[in-house]
Scaffold this motif. Structure first.
Motif, PDB file in Angstrom:
ATOM      1  N   GLY A 154      33.487  28.383  21.250  1.00 40.23           N
ATOM      2  CA  GLY A 154      32.327  28.602  22.099  1.00 40.23           C
ATOM      3  C   GLY A 154      31.016  28.381  21.387  1.00 40.23           C
ATOM      4  O   GLY A 154      29.985  28.952  21.773  1.00 40.23           O
ATOM      5  N   CYS A 155      31.048  27.554  20.341  1.00 39.25           N
ATOM      6  CA  CYS A 155      29.833  27.277  19.582  1.00 39.25           C
ATOM      7  C   CYS A 155      29.955  25.909  18.935  1.00 39.25           C
ATOM      8  O   CYS A 155      30.910  25.161  19.190  1.00 39.25           O
ATOM      9  CB  CYS A 155      29.585  28.365  18.536  1.00 39.25           C
ATOM     10  N   HIS A 214      27.570  34.739  19.630  1.00 38.88           N
ATOM     11  CA  HIS A 214      26.340  33.983  19.841  1.00 38.88           C
ATOM     12  C   HIS A 214      26.632  32.486  19.863  1.00 38.88           C
ATOM     13  O   HIS A 214      27.160  31.936  18.900  1.00 38.88           O
ATOM     14  CB  HIS A 214      25.316  34.291  18.747  1.00 38.88           C
ATOM     15  N   PRO A 215      26.297  31.790  20.957  1.00 38.54           N
ATOM     16  CA  PRO A 215      26.602  30.357  21.043  1.00 38.54           C
ATOM     17  C   PRO A 215      25.820  29.507  20.032  1.00 38.54           C
ATOM     18  O   PRO A 215      26.222  28.389  19.740  1.00 38.54           O
ATOM     19  CB  PRO A 215      26.229  29.996  22.483  1.00 38.54           C
ATOM     20  N   GLN A 216      24.706  30.048  19.523  1.00 39.41           N
ATOM     21  CA  GLN A 216      23.937  29.331  18.504  1.00 39.41           C
ATOM     22  C   GLN A 216      24.511  29.627  17.113  1.00 39.41           C
ATOM     23  O   GLN A 216      23.794  30.029  16.187  1.00 39.41           O
ATOM     24  CB  GLN A 216      22.466  29.713  18.586  1.00 39.41           C
ATOM     25  N   ALA A 269      30.026  20.314  20.169  1.00 37.50           N
ATOM     26  CA  ALA A 269      29.634  21.541  20.865  1.00 37.50           C
ATOM     27  C   ALA A 269      30.325  21.560  22.223  1.00 37.50           C
ATOM     28  O   ALA A 269      30.725  20.515  22.741  1.00 37.50           O
ATOM     29  CB  ALA A 269      28.113  21.601  21.036  1.00 37.50           C
TER      30      ALA A 269
END
Length: 279
Positions: free
Chosen positions: A187-188, A149-151, A201
């Protein structure tokens, strides 16, 4: 610091932390903290307290059933959700249905902890990944799922980041570049802790949350303060905050807690001083 924008606590950001009188606890998310082995759960409890104080509607500590007594002796508003073996952790999570998870504080590095991390990463929900979890992700001798999950937010100090991106440390000492390299790999979002904390980010210009205006910032150099910071991040992720914003707000509020409390601060004090900051 070159290449960064200083973080500013605006009125809009203060207002975003408020709760509405028209909402109930489930509107503010369920934050889960994954505990380490029995006898090593203090870090998880600190993170859980941080998540609760920052405004998550519900907070649970997920732990092995052997660790239930130690958590039950010290937690009240925070729920305890036990599992029997690492292999049934996903069933435990499905029953809880959290909005965000924190994993890493005193998780351990042995095989059971590796399995626990692997199962947790498979959830594919926003996460705060800290401490031992970062070290495990850096270990090329074991196979783990990627961060789905990018978040999500990684919260390394320099030693953990050095293990995660050793090649980058071989080519630069620029903390901004290092944080950006880690964000690209993960990736986050990356919250690179330090006197100047860098929020990076893959697709955003980095922010700097500086301690230079806080004379008591050095009080945060105490065991467990980073666990509370991870709890702040996790609580805001559970509330639905953008990961980049959650990381920056958490770092700023962490400093403000130290400034308000002053010398003698210990980790347990940080969540308890936060209400004064929010008021």
């Amino acid at each position: 610091m070159t290449g960064t924008t200083p973080f500013e606590m605006t009125d809009a950001r203060w207002n975003s932390l408020r709760k509405s009188g028209d909402a109930h606890k489930h509107c503010y998310g369920h934050a889960v903290i994954v505990s380490g082995p029995a006898g090593q759960g203090g870090a998880a409890r600190l993170a859980a307290r941080g998540a609760l104080r920052i405004g998550a509607g519900v907070v649970s500590v997920v732990c092995n059933k052997a660790a239930v007594p130690e958590h039950a002796a010290q937690l009240n508003a925070i729920m305890i959700k036990p599992y029997s073996t690492q292999n049934d952790i996903l069933a435990c999570f499905r029953a809880i249905r959290p909005q965000a998870v924190c994993i890493g504080p005193n998780l351990g590095l042995a095989l059971p902890s590796q399995v626990l991390l692997s199962q947790t990463l498979m959830l594919g929900i926003p996460m705060c990944i800290d401490a031992d979890a970062i070290t495990l992700l850096a270990d090329t001798s074991i196979t783990l799922p990627t961060i789905l999950h990018p978040q999500s937010v990684l919260t390394p100090h320099e030693g953990e980041l050095r293990r995660y991106i050793p090649q980058a440390f071989a080519t630069t000492s620029c903390r901004v570049s290092l944080a950006q390299s880690a964000a690209a790999k993960a990736g986050c979002v990356v919250l690179f802790k330090g006197s100047d904390t860098i929020i990076a980010a893959p697709d955003r210009a980095p922010l700097i949350v500086s301690s230079k205006h806080y004379k008591n910032a050095s009080a945060l150099a105490t065991a467990g303060s980073g666990d509370v910071l991870s709890g702040f991040v996790t609580g805001m992720l559970a509330r639905g905050f953008d990961a980049f914003e959650a990381a920056a707000l958490a770092a700023d509020l962490h400093l403000r807690c130290a400034e308000q409390f002053g010398p003698g601060l210990i980790a347990e004090d940080i969540p308890e001083i936060l209400p004064q900051i929010l008021r």
